[in-house]
Design a protein around this motif. Structure first.
Motif, PDB file in Angstrom:
ATOM      1  N   HIS A 236     -10.026   2.079   5.798  1.00 24.63           N
ATOM      2  CA  HIS A 236      -9.021   2.772   4.994  1.00 24.63           C
ATOM      3  C   HIS A 236      -8.908   2.054   3.650  1.00 24.63           C
ATOM      4  CE1 HIS A 236      -7.641   4.983   8.607  1.00 24.63           C
ATOM      5  NE2 HIS A 236      -7.946   3.851   9.214  1.00 24.63           N
ATOM      6  N   LEU A 237      -8.845   2.837   2.562  1.00 25.59           N
ATOM      7  CA  LEU A 237      -8.848   2.275   1.211  1.00 25.59           C
ATOM      8  C   LEU A 237      -7.563   2.627   0.475  1.00 25.59           C
ATOM      9  CD1 LEU A 237     -10.274   0.945  -1.270  1.00 25.59           C
ATOM     10  CD2 LEU A 237     -11.220   3.220  -1.768  1.00 25.59           C
ATOM     11  N   HIS A 238      -7.009   1.629  -0.211  1.00 29.17           N
ATOM     12  CA  HIS A 238      -5.891   1.834  -1.133  1.00 29.17           C
ATOM     13  C   HIS A 238      -6.303   1.230  -2.468  1.00 29.17           C
ATOM     14  CE1 HIS A 238      -1.567   2.350  -2.157  1.00 29.17           C
ATOM     15  NE2 HIS A 238      -1.797   1.327  -2.954  1.00 29.17           N
ATOM     16  N   LEU A 239      -6.340   2.062  -3.501  1.00 31.44           N
ATOM     17  CA  LEU A 239      -6.744   1.626  -4.840  1.00 31.44           C
ATOM     18  C   LEU A 239      -5.620   1.956  -5.812  1.00 31.44           C
ATOM     19  CD1 LEU A 239      -8.999   0.578  -6.778  1.00 31.44           C
ATOM     20  CD2 LEU A 239      -9.757   2.956  -6.967  1.00 31.44           C
ATOM     21  N   ALA A 240      -5.140   0.943  -6.532  1.00 34.41           N
ATOM     22  CA  ALA A 240      -4.006   1.151  -7.437  1.00 34.41           C
ATOM     23  C   ALA A 240      -4.129   0.236  -8.641  1.00 34.41           C
ATOM     24  CB  ALA A 240      -2.682   0.892  -6.710  1.00 34.41           C
ATOM     25  N   SER A 241      -3.500   0.658  -9.743  1.00 35.19           N
ATOM     26  CA  SER A 241      -3.450  -0.187 -10.935  1.00 35.19           C
ATOM     27  C   SER A 241      -2.497  -1.350 -10.698  1.00 35.19           C
ATOM     28  CB  SER A 241      -3.005   0.632 -12.146  1.00 35.19           C
ATOM     29  OG  SER A 241      -1.691   1.139 -11.939  1.00 35.19           O
ATOM     30  N   ASN A 242      -2.544  -2.327 -11.589  1.00 37.81           N
ATOM     31  CA  ASN A 242      -1.707  -3.517 -11.428  1.00 37.81           C
ATOM     32  C   ASN A 242      -0.212  -3.216 -11.443  1.00 37.81           C
ATOM     33  OD1 ASN A 242      -3.276  -5.690 -10.839  1.00 37.81           O
ATOM     34  ND2 ASN A 242      -3.383  -6.502 -12.916  1.00 37.81           N
ATOM     35  N   ASP A 243       0.172  -2.095 -12.045  1.00 37.27           N
ATOM     36  CA  ASP A 243       1.592  -1.732 -12.046  1.00 37.27           C
ATOM     37  C   ASP A 243       1.954  -0.807 -10.888  1.00 37.27           C
ATOM     38  OD1 ASP A 243       0.339   0.536 -12.856  1.00 37.27           O
ATOM     39  OD2 ASP A 243       1.430   0.784 -14.734  1.00 37.27           O
ATOM     40  N   LYS A 250      -7.075   6.406   1.015  1.00 36.43           N
ATOM     41  CA  LYS A 250      -7.471   6.944   2.321  1.00 36.43           C
ATOM     42  C   LYS A 250      -6.490   6.315   3.302  1.00 36.43           C
ATOM     43  CE  LYS A 250     -11.538   7.626   5.269  1.00 36.43           C
ATOM     44  NZ  LYS A 250     -11.074   6.995   6.526  1.00 36.43           N
ATOM     45  N   GLU A 251      -5.458   7.087   3.637  1.00 33.05           N
ATOM     46  CA  GLU A 251      -4.266   6.519   4.244  1.00 33.05           C
ATOM     47  C   GLU A 251      -4.509   5.942   5.631  1.00 33.05           C
ATOM     48  OE1 GLU A 251      -1.088   9.283   4.211  1.00 33.05           O
ATOM     49  OE2 GLU A 251      -0.938   9.375   2.033  1.00 33.05           O
ATOM     50  N   LEU A 252      -3.749   4.892   5.899  1.00 29.96           N
ATOM     51  CA  LEU A 252      -3.693   4.281   7.218  1.00 29.96           C
ATOM     52  C   LEU A 252      -2.355   4.649   7.835  1.00 29.96           C
ATOM     53  CD1 LEU A 252      -4.954   2.361   9.301  1.00 29.96           C
ATOM     54  CD2 LEU A 252      -3.941   0.452   8.058  1.00 29.96           C
ATOM     55  N   ALA A 253      -2.388   5.239   9.031  1.00 30.89           N
ATOM     56  CA  ALA A 253      -1.178   5.774   9.659  1.00 30.89           C
ATOM     57  C   ALA A 253      -0.098   4.703   9.812  1.00 30.89           C
ATOM     58  CB  ALA A 253      -1.525   6.375  11.022  1.00 30.89           C
ATOM     59  N   ASP A 254       1.143   5.114   9.556  1.00 29.98           N
ATOM     60  CA  ASP A 254       2.325   4.272   9.750  1.00 29.98           C
ATOM     61  C   ASP A 254       2.287   2.998   8.911  1.00 29.98           C
ATOM     62  OD1 ASP A 254       3.203   6.130  11.636  1.00 29.98           O
ATOM     63  OD2 ASP A 254       2.238   5.070  13.295  1.00 29.98           O
ATOM     64  N   THR A 255       1.650   3.089   7.755  1.00 28.93           N
ATOM     65  CA  THR A 255       1.485   1.911   6.902  1.00 28.93           C
ATOM     66  C   THR A 255       1.759   2.283   5.447  1.00 28.93           C
ATOM     67  OG1 THR A 255      -0.232   1.085   8.395  1.00 28.93           O
ATOM     68  CG2 THR A 255      -0.078   0.051   6.241  1.00 28.93           C
ATOM     69  N   HIS A 304      -6.491  -4.963  12.803  1.00 28.97           N
ATOM     70  CA  HIS A 304      -7.151  -4.544  11.569  1.00 28.97           C
ATOM     71  C   HIS A 304      -7.401  -5.776  10.703  1.00 28.97           C
ATOM     72  CE1 HIS A 304      -5.591  -0.670  12.905  1.00 28.97           C
ATOM     73  NE2 HIS A 304      -6.375  -0.079  12.028  1.00 28.97           N
ATOM     74  N   LYS A 305      -8.521  -5.740  10.002  1.00 28.75           N
ATOM     75  CA  LYS A 305      -8.836  -6.782   9.027  1.00 28.75           C
ATOM     76  C   LYS A 305      -8.629  -6.215   7.624  1.00 28.75           C
ATOM     77  CE  LYS A 305     -12.205  -9.343  11.831  1.00 28.75           C
ATOM     78  NZ  LYS A 305     -13.588  -9.868  11.898  1.00 28.75           N
ATOM     79  N   PHE A 306      -7.782  -6.868   6.835  1.00 29.58           N
ATOM     80  CA  PHE A 306      -7.476  -6.422   5.485  1.00 29.58           C
ATOM     81  C   PHE A 306      -8.214  -7.299   4.468  1.00 29.58           C
ATOM     82  CE2 PHE A 306      -4.199  -4.255   7.733  1.00 29.58           C
ATOM     83  CZ  PHE A 306      -3.781  -3.201   6.920  1.00 29.58           C
ATOM     84  N   TYR A 307      -8.980  -6.644   3.604  1.00 31.27           N
ATOM     85  CA  TYR A 307      -9.656  -7.315   2.499  1.00 31.27           C
ATOM     86  C   TYR A 307      -9.112  -6.755   1.182  1.00 31.27           C
ATOM     87  CZ  TYR A 307     -13.207  -8.713   5.955  1.00 31.27           C
ATOM     88  OH  TYR A 307     -13.870  -9.231   7.039  1.00 31.27           O
ATOM     89  N   VAL A 321      -7.547  -2.426  -1.702  1.00 30.04           N
ATOM     90  CA  VAL A 321      -7.258  -3.011  -0.393  1.00 30.04           C
ATOM     91  C   VAL A 321      -8.009  -2.189   0.650  1.00 30.04           C
ATOM     92  CG1 VAL A 321      -5.490  -3.649   1.284  1.00 30.04           C
ATOM     93  CG2 VAL A 321      -4.961  -3.713  -1.168  1.00 30.04           C
ATOM     94  N   LEU A 322      -8.845  -2.858   1.434  1.00 31.18           N
ATOM     95  CA  LEU A 322      -9.626  -2.197   2.488  1.00 31.18           C
ATOM     96  C   LEU A 322      -9.151  -2.709   3.845  1.00 31.18           C
ATOM     97  CD1 LEU A 322     -13.275  -2.175   1.083  1.00 31.18           C
ATOM     98  CD2 LEU A 322     -12.066  -0.181   1.977  1.00 31.18           C
ATOM     99  N   ALA A 323      -8.859  -1.775   4.757  1.00 27.16           N
ATOM    100  CA  ALA A 323      -8.430  -2.129   6.114  1.00 27.16           C
ATOM    101  C   ALA A 323      -9.473  -1.636   7.107  1.00 27.16           C
ATOM    102  CB  ALA A 323      -7.066  -1.525   6.422  1.00 27.16           C
ATOM    103  N   PHE A 324     -10.061  -2.569   7.858  1.00 33.03           N
ATOM    104  CA  PHE A 324     -11.086  -2.231   8.850  1.00 33.03           C
ATOM    105  C   PHE A 324     -10.505  -2.389  10.253  1.00 33.03           C
ATOM    106  CE2 PHE A 324     -13.491  -3.502   5.153  1.00 33.03           C
ATOM    107  CZ  PHE A 324     -14.549  -2.612   5.125  1.00 33.03           C
ATOM    108  N   PRO A 325     -10.524  -1.322  11.062  1.00 34.36           N
ATOM    109  CA  PRO A 325     -10.095  -1.473  12.458  1.00 34.36           C
ATOM    110  C   PRO A 325     -11.075  -2.342  13.218  1.00 34.36           C
ATOM    111  CG  PRO A 325     -11.017   0.709  12.092  1.00 34.36           C
ATOM    112  CD  PRO A 325     -10.936   0.060  10.748  1.00 34.36           C
ATOM    113  N   GLU A 326     -10.552  -3.252  14.033  1.00 33.82           N
ATOM    114  CA  GLU A 326     -11.403  -4.224  14.716  1.00 33.82           C
ATOM    115  C   GLU A 326     -11.805  -3.772  16.123  1.00 33.82           C
ATOM    116  OE1 GLU A 326     -11.368  -9.060  14.562  1.00 33.82           O
ATOM    117  OE2 GLU A 326      -9.694  -8.062  15.516  1.00 33.82           O
ATOM    118  N   ASP A 327     -11.312  -2.618  16.580  1.00 37.10           N
ATOM    119  CA  ASP A 327     -11.591  -2.190  17.952  1.00 37.10           C
ATOM    120  C   ASP A 327     -12.725  -1.159  17.993  1.00 37.10           C
ATOM    121  OD1 ASP A 327      -9.199   0.460  18.469  1.00 37.10           O
ATOM    122  OD2 ASP A 327     -10.142  -0.259  16.651  1.00 37.10           O
ATOM    123  N   GLY A 328     -13.704  -1.307  17.161  1.00 36.41           N
ATOM    124  CA  GLY A 328     -14.842  -0.384  17.141  1.00 36.41           C
ATOM    125  C   GLY A 328     -15.983  -0.908  17.981  1.00 36.41           C
TER     126      GLY A 328
END
Length: 375
Positions: A236-243, A250-255, A304-307, A321-328
């Motif tokens: 899951h990807l979250h991309l935003a400007s510094n402000d 690419k939304e992550l549920a309940d987050t 989940h691993k957040f990078y 911000v990239l979130a990778f589920p670890e249960d794959g």
């Protein structure tokens, strides 16, 4: 003479049987060790493949962001042309229409991706062209009074105004410091602003010393076009400007993820529907040649691993911000390999116990037979 020979043969047979089974046990142990080694190798390959998928996703994200460049050279060229045309002329609305508007319209129609071209004078004159869906409009103030501005349809081929001018609700943000010197002197500088059509725009701004400002903008939706074809490998990807303005998600549920000044904060939804802070102000700024580090967070019973890292998008400092589920596949392979090894160990232990019991019974029978022969 036959009896001793027969007794000796039976004794040798009795003692060679356990030896034969010990050899079989050794072969079985070797085979179990080989199987365990192969299972570990398969697990290692799957882990490497998972790491490669993560690294590829990170590379793809960074490559996609680097494909969006600011329109600095186009804005600078336009400012140079207009400066030569005006050459210190006092601005009036007819002069703006005759000398500035044609160059603005030419820039709008010839520069790829551009949806808005704007001139703003020091005395609050403004004229701009912008696209809204398939229609082109002009936005202008026909006096130096800051209170009134208008929009009017434009011929998409000639740039000439037609129809009636309608008073606009768009508020002109007048800031005199923008017109004299940008953050890097008189060089082009980027900004992320809401355009006349209410879309978020990446703008390249060039101060025209003593006259005003030129801005050329393209829609932030171009970011979505860059990322729409990427394979995120379940992340899951979250991309935003510094402000904190979200450019792609690419939304992550309940987050909920919030970005500010090179950091991000994370909130998770509780059972009562409210969101609570999990981590705050995690820095995404890396030292030179430093590797990305991850943060482990459990979301809905899944690890989940957040990078994260900082990137430049059309001159705007941003954070992904990239979130990778670890249960794959990685977790499944580890679980399966551990289960297989445990079953093999149990099988080997059962075989050893059975063989030891068998040898004990054979030796006991042999001892009983030897004692009966002596008797």
């Amino acid at each position: 003479m036959r009896l001793p020979f027969n007794r000796m043969g039976r004794c040798c047979c009795i003692f060679t049987r356990p030896l034969f089974f010990l050899i079989l046990l050794g072969i079985a142990c070797y085979m179990v060790m080989e199987v365990c080694l192969k299972i570990n190798q398969v697990e290692h390959i799957i882990v490497l493949q998972a790491d490669e998928a993560r690294n590829k996703t990170i590379r793809d994200v960074e490559n996609a962001t680097s494909m969006l460049h600011p329109l600095n050279s186009s804005a600078l060229n336009l400012a140079t042309v207009l400066s030569a045309k005006l050459n210190g002329t006092d601005l009036t609305f007819p002069i703006i229409q005759a000398n500035i508007a044609p160059s603005l319209f030419q820039a709008l129609t010839t520069i790829p991706r551009v949806t808005e071209v704007e001139f703003m004078g020091l005395d609050r004159w403004e004229f701009s062209y912008y696209r809204n869906d398939e229609q082109t409009f002009a936005f202008f103030s026909n006096s130096s009074a800051p209170s009134t501005s208008y929009t009017q349809p434009v011929n998409r081929d000639t740039g000439k105004l037609f129809g009636e001018a309608v008073e606009s609700n768009y508020t002109i943000a007048f800031n005199s410091t923008r017109f004299v010197e940008g953050p890097r002197g008189i060089l082009p500088y980027p900004s992320l602003e809401t355009g006349k059509n209410q879309d978020l725009l990446f703008k390249s701004n060039v101060p025209m010393v003593g006259m005003g400002l030129i801005s050329i903008g393209f829609p932030a939706d171009e970011v979505k076009n860059q990322f729409s074809h990427l394979d995120f490998h379940g992340s899951h990807l979250h991309l935003a400007s510094n402000d904190g303005q979200v450019l792609f998600e690419k939304e992550l549920a309940d987050t909920q993820i919030f970005v500010y000044n090179g950091t991000y904060s994370l909130k998770l939804k509780k059972q009562n529907g409210a969101y609570e802070d999990v981590v705050s102000n995690v820095s995404c700024k890396l030292e030179d040649d430093a590797d990305l580090e991850h943060l482990d967070v459990k979301i809905n019973e899944k690890k989940h691993k957040f990078y994260c890292s900082t990137v430049d998008i059309a001159g705007i400092d941003s954070v992904y911000v990239l979130a990778f589920p670890e249960d794959g596949n990685e977790a499944a392979a580890h679980k399966s390999s551990m289960l297989a090894i445990m079953l093999l160990v149990l099988t080997l232990v059962g075989s050893v116990v059975s063989l030891c019991l068998f040898i004990f019974l054979i030796l006991k029978a042999a001892r009983r037979e030897i004692l009966s022969a002596k008797a």
